[in-house]
Enzyme design. Structure first.
Site, PDB file in Angstrom:
ATOM      1  N   GLU A 150       0.849  -1.188   0.000  1.00 22.21           N
ATOM      2  CA  GLU A 150       0.000   0.000   0.000  1.00 22.21           C
ATOM      3  C   GLU A 150       0.890   1.245   0.000  1.00 22.21           C
ATOM      4  OE1 GLU A 150      -2.769   0.494   3.267  1.00 22.21           O
ATOM      5  OE2 GLU A 150      -3.491   2.372   2.425  1.00 22.21           O
ATOM      6  N   GLY A 189       3.700   2.175  10.828  1.00 22.91           N
ATOM      7  CA  GLY A 189       3.509   1.354  12.019  1.00 22.91           C
ATOM      8  C   GLY A 189       3.249  -0.100  11.654  1.00 22.91           C
ATOM      9  N   ALA A 190       2.323  -0.299  10.725  1.00 22.49           N
ATOM     10  CA  ALA A 190       1.951  -1.661  10.376  1.00 22.49           C
ATOM     11  C   ALA A 190       1.076  -1.648   9.132  1.00 22.49           C
ATOM     12  CB  ALA A 190       1.188  -2.319  11.522  1.00 22.49           C
ATOM     13  N   MET A 191       0.761  -2.845   8.631  1.00 22.81           N
ATOM     14  CA  MET A 191      -0.009  -2.932   7.390  1.00 22.81           C
ATOM     15  C   MET A 191      -0.995  -4.098   7.446  1.00 22.81           C
ATOM     16  SD  MET A 191      -0.681  -1.773   4.424  1.00 22.81           S
ATOM     17  CE  MET A 191      -1.965  -2.525   3.451  1.00 22.81           C
ATOM     18  N   GLU A 192      -2.236  -3.801   7.039  1.00 24.23           N
ATOM     19  CA  GLU A 192      -3.359  -4.716   7.211  1.00 24.23           C
ATOM     20  C   GLU A 192      -3.515  -5.773   6.121  1.00 24.23           C
ATOM     21  OE1 GLU A 192      -3.636  -1.332   6.501  1.00 24.23           O
ATOM     22  OE2 GLU A 192      -5.263  -0.995   5.078  1.00 24.23           O
ATOM     23  N   ASN A 193      -2.438  -6.240   5.484  1.00 23.44           N
ATOM     24  CA  ASN A 193      -2.543  -7.249   4.422  1.00 23.44           C
ATOM     25  C   ASN A 193      -3.486  -8.377   4.845  1.00 23.44           C
ATOM     26  OD1 ASN A 193      -0.175  -5.924   3.216  1.00 23.44           O
ATOM     27  ND2 ASN A 193       0.877  -6.862   4.957  1.00 23.44           N
ATOM     28  N   HIS A 225      -6.159  -1.714  15.278  1.00 25.82           N
ATOM     29  CA  HIS A 225      -6.392  -0.955  14.052  1.00 25.82           C
ATOM     30  C   HIS A 225      -6.235  -1.850  12.818  1.00 25.82           C
ATOM     31  CE1 HIS A 225      -6.138   2.764  11.527  1.00 25.82           C
ATOM     32  NE2 HIS A 225      -5.384   1.984  10.775  1.00 25.82           N
ATOM     33  N   GLU A 226      -5.113  -2.548  12.758  1.00 22.40           N
ATOM     34  CA  GLU A 226      -4.874  -3.387  11.564  1.00 22.40           C
ATOM     35  C   GLU A 226      -5.907  -4.502  11.493  1.00 22.40           C
ATOM     36  OE1 GLU A 226      -2.962  -1.950   9.654  1.00 22.40           O
ATOM     37  OE2 GLU A 226      -1.944  -0.678  11.123  1.00 22.40           O
ATOM     38  N   GLU A 247      -9.325   4.775   6.462  1.00 25.64           N
ATOM     39  CA  GLU A 247      -8.465   5.157   7.583  1.00 25.64           C
ATOM     40  C   GLU A 247      -9.231   5.915   8.672  1.00 25.64           C
ATOM     41  OE1 GLU A 247      -5.965   3.682   8.085  1.00 25.64           O
ATOM     42  OE2 GLU A 247      -5.274   2.993   6.118  1.00 25.64           O
TER      43      GLU A 247
END
Ligand code: B3K
Ligand code: ZN
Length: 876
Positions: free
Chosen positions: A124, A264-268, A300-301, A323
């Site tokens: 992303e 911070g992180a990624m929601e794959n 969140h993720e 978001e």
């Protein structure tokens, strides 16, 4: 090189071709990974029969392109400006491509790259095009099957989205795993991880009784830091079922911790990839604040699985759709676990300092922008935090129950689709019957609305009249603004401290109501009000606006004591402190003695003596407004006066209330073992605020208390608080040995070393900048790692205002040097780091000239799209 061009929302066209199935094979190699793709393509019935097929690609070495098994001749396709264009294609076909990519030299950390001992991805928003030729846009959703081939020894673990369906051995010490993700998804949710990793397993039973395997994958030495994330994940899964009726939809959910990560992180889908700083925790290495941050990010993720993945964005202009909603969801989750008013205070503080500053600066943009050059520059506080505030306003306007009906309908109606902000808001309008046409302006207008309120009391008629006017200042490209629909939650506090019943037009609204401000100016008359009532306005920060009302100091003290709304009690204290500090700033500018208003000392004395059941809120009330927030109030920002006055205020509070702070410090010591529970965190927070005042008083006794706390070495929250006080004091004989010992002890743990960097470079002393330069040569520092850059450069430029803004311009020069280097290595991080240099408009002329000079120096470089866009705006 041609100047980067902007992309416009109004130019959006639906894709001509859809992809039903994407089959990928990765043959991993650190320098030359081979990616084979088989895309099952079909023309959309609405698009023209002759429509060309356009795919995105960046930095790919293309070895083969074939349609239905037939390799294309060079005359049958074009590659230009990161696009592969095939003019003539059948209606339905399989497109095969084979490309080579180099993960090792990928320092941008987008696409497939190498981090320590592993391969990982970040796609992303537009990283997938660095992996293979593809319609890299979120409105193309496909089912993915991914085969990962790696070295059995070096990459024993091979992960991708969905469920593993096949694995096996191959010649030459290679092996493979094939993954299948049954849920159609856009390419930005693709993920791959390969390397030598260990895993912690747990499981979760969903509300319909399905068993989901939970796995957290980390390097072996981090296994002991995974408990908290796992517990947080399970809490989040339960909460999303209870609060939103959302159940997880695969049999496996994986989290991987990676050291080099831009965000911070990624929601794959099914395979969330985390910056190790946003997932690894234990009491010895992690502060309370970070425990809470991790809990929030894990949630969140996970929440994105519905708000983002199942229902995704049509195009990147809609980024706030996923978001804003997901931040609102994670905020609600966190406040259900921890102190709700403190969570609100923290979120609002972030909004009012950093988001307001963004909204007032050269990069201001609407929550739904209408154009951009580089979408990676739009992962901003405006999209995330203001986007969340808009959803919060909607939930208040509709009421919790109707909002839930709206979100249920939204998820059901748009499941598996890529949609727009309108689809969300119109669903909410439909279930509630509200007209949200005016409300939609919140998405389109940039800038922070200014509310100016005044009141008038008619003693004879016992009427209290409140008038509120609104105005949104012009922002770049948006001169004229329309009035917004602003929910103003409010109450009136009577002179005796009791809430007043709110009667408007003969109708009672209880003691707390929401006024709907829709016009440029509106008036409300409250009947039956006794003399001396004080309005409590914008309770809970019911709208993301600035609010001015001429409260006297006595009125603010009154609200501080009696307001029914915890958030507004805090806000009243902040306003009271601000008035006092501004008075001291004026004295500073006149070179006069800075004397602190006795009413603030009295107010603090009251707070410290009065018993309270919410110690977490009390701790927040005792913190003076930050330098950033004070600066936000000034038309002309005087860096030195702000720092000097705030510092003097702290010292005078400490001098006057030493015994009170001391007893709070002792009363909040803990005997039980560390746990990140709300009660314990409240005690530590309060204790450490008290300690910071005691140390500010300058008594050796207080510094010794800090040293004792540091040496007791009980948990990182207390150690870091004490270390900061020692390292930021003038007593080098206490600060230096502590810094040295800490650095030696934690040399093996990069996340702790980041705290060590940040602690040193946020010193107010004049040598801070020299320390930054010195530490940039430290073996633990690397400019290629975003966490290190944030800890050293970010902390200095964003949290050490006096030193970053040094009058010799050295702070600006240092940042520009770093940005120039990062522009080549990691443009996304470069464009984030440069921001403090763009905020010069309200500073003195000397500093403005110095900052513009550095921006010009950067502009002369061969710039990435990311940095180009920010610099152009800043110098416009
Ligand atoms: N959706 C990701 C954003 C990653 C973009 C990086 N360029 C993180 C999040 O909001 O959950
Ligand atoms: Zn997100």
């Amino acid at each position: 090189m041609a100047e980067p061009q902007a992309i416009y929302l109004s130019d959006y066209r639906p894709p001509a071709y859809r992809i039903d199935k994407t089959e990928l094979t990765f043959d991993l190699d650190p320098q030359a990974t081979r990616v084979r793709a088989r895309l099952h393509v079909t023309r959309h019935p609405e698009s023209k029969a002759q429509a060309a097929l356009t795919l995105h690609g960046h930095g790919l070495t293309t070895e083969r392109i074939a349609i239905d098994g037939q390799a294309l001749l060079e005359s049958e396709y074009r590659i230009e400006a990161d696009q592969l264009i095939i003019d003539r294609v059948p209606e339905t076909f399989v497109l095969e491509t084979e490309v080579i990519i180099d993960p090792t030299s990928n320092t941008a950390l987008e696409g497939l790259y190498v981090s320590g001992p592993m391969f990982c991805t970040q796609c992303e928003p537009e990283g997938f095009r660095r992996i293979t030729w593809y319609p890299d846009r979120p409105d193309v959703m496909a089912v993915f099957t991914t085969t990962v081939i790696g070295d059995r020894q070096r990459q024993p673990v091979l992960l991708s989205n969905g469920n593993p369906i096949e694995r096996g051995e191959l010649p030459d010490g290679r092996h493979f795993v094939t993954w299948e993700d049954p849920h159609p998804k856009p390419a930005y949710l693709f993920a791959l991880v390969a390397g030598s990793l260990e895993c912690v397993r747990d499981s979760f039973t969903t509300m319909s009784g399905r068993e989901v395997a939970l796995e957290i994958w980390v390097e072996a030495q981090n296994l002991e830091k995974t408990d908290w994330a796992m517990a947080s994940l399970k809490r989040a899964m339960t909460w999303d079922e209870e609060a939103y009726g959302r159940e997880y939809d695969l049999d496996l959910f994986m989290i991987v911790a990676v050291d080099d990560f831009n965000m911070g992180a990624m929601e794959n889908k099914g395979l969330n990839i985390f910056n190790s700083a946003a997932v690894l925790a234990n009491p010895q290495t992690t502060t309370d604040a970070t425990f809470q941050r991790i809990e929030g990010i894990v949630a969140h993720e996970y929440f994105h699985n519905w708000s983002g993945n199942r229902v995704t964005c049509r195009d990147w202009f809609q980024l706030a759709l996923k978001e804003g909603f997901t931040v609102f969801r994670d905020q609600s989750f966190s406040s259900s676990i921890n102190s709700a008013p403190v969570k609100r205070i923290e979120d609002v503080a972030l909004m009012r300092t950093l988001q307001f500053a963004e909204d007032a600066g050269p990069t201001a943009h609407p929550v739904r922008p209408d154009h951009f050059i580089e979408i990676s520059n739009f992962y901003t506080l405006t999209i995330y935090e203001k986007g969340a505030e808009i959803v919060r306003m909607l939930s208040h306007l509709l009421g919790e129950e109707t909002f839930r009906r709206g979100s249920d309908l939204y998820f059901e109606r748009f499941d598996g689709q890529a949609v727009r902000v309108e689809d969300f808001v119109e669903t909410m309008a439909e279930v509630s019957g509200e007209d949200l046409t005016q409300f939609m302006r919140w998405y389109a207008q940039a800038g922070t609305p200014q509310l100016t309120a005044r009141s008038d009391y008619d003693a004879e008629k016992r009427r209290f009249t409140l008038t509120i006017a609104q105005q949104t200042p012009p922002t770049p490209g948006q001169e004229d603004k329309q009035p917004l629909h602003v929910p103003v939650r409010m109450g009136l506090m009577a002179a005796d401290g009791q809430p007043v019943e709110l009667i408007i037009n003969g109708e009672s609204h209880g003691t707390d109501t929401v006024l709907h401000l829709r016009e440029a100016e509106q008036q409300w008359v409250f009947e039956n009000v006794d003399e001396g009532a004080v309005p409590s306005l914008l309770r809970g920060f019911s709208a993301p606006v600035r609010l001015e009302y001429p409260w006297s100091r006595d009125e603010l003290s009154h609200l501080m004591r009696f307001d029914e709304d915890g958030f507004n009690r805090w806000d009243a204290t902040q306003r009271l402190a601000l008035i006092a500090i501004e008075e001291m700033m004026a004295a500073h500018q006149r070179n006069e003695l800075m004397a602190l208003d006795a009413r603030l000392i009295e107010a603090f004395s009251y707070l410290l003596r009065e018993p309270t059941d919410d110690r977490a809120v009390l701790a927040e009330m005792l913190r003076l407004p930050s330098e950033a927030w004070i600066a936000e109030q000034q038309r002309r920002v005087d860096i030195d006066a702000i720092h000097g006055a705030r510092r003097a205020a702290i010292e005078q509070l400490a001098d006057n209330l030493f015994p009170e702070f001391e007893s709070v410090y002792h009363a909040n010591q803990q005997s039980e073992a560390y746990a990140p529970t709300p009660e314990q965190m409240a005690s530590r927070s309060l204790k450490n605020v008290a300690l910071s005042y005691l140390v500010a008083n300058g008594e050796v006794e207080a510094l010794n208390m800090a040293r004792a706390q540091y040496e007791a070495d009980d948990n990182m929250t207390d150690v870091r608080a004490a270390l900061t006080l020692l390292a930021h004091s003038d007593r080098a004989d206490l600060g230096d040995p502590a810094i040295r010992a800490f650095g030696e002890r934690w040399a093996h743990d990069s996340l702790v070393m980041d705290q060590w960097f940040a602690t040193q470079v946020t010193r107010p002393q004049a040598d801070a900048l020299e320390r930054v330069r010195f530490l940039m040569d430290h073996p633990a520092f690397s400019i290629k790692n975003p966490n290190r850059v944030r800890a050293l450069i970010g902390a200095f430029t964003q949290q050490n205002r006096v030193n970053f803004h040094r009058l010799d311009g050295e702070g600006y020069r240092l940042l520009a040097d770093v940005v120039i280097e990062l522009n080549r290595l990691n443009p996304e991080i470069a464009a984030r780091m440069i921001v403090p240099l763009t905020r010069y408009h309200r500073l003195d002329e000397k500093r403005q000239a110095l900052m513009r000079g550095e921006l010009e120096r950067i502009r002369a470089e061969n710039l990435s799209r990311n940095v180009f866009e920010v610099v152009e705006k800043a110098l416009a």
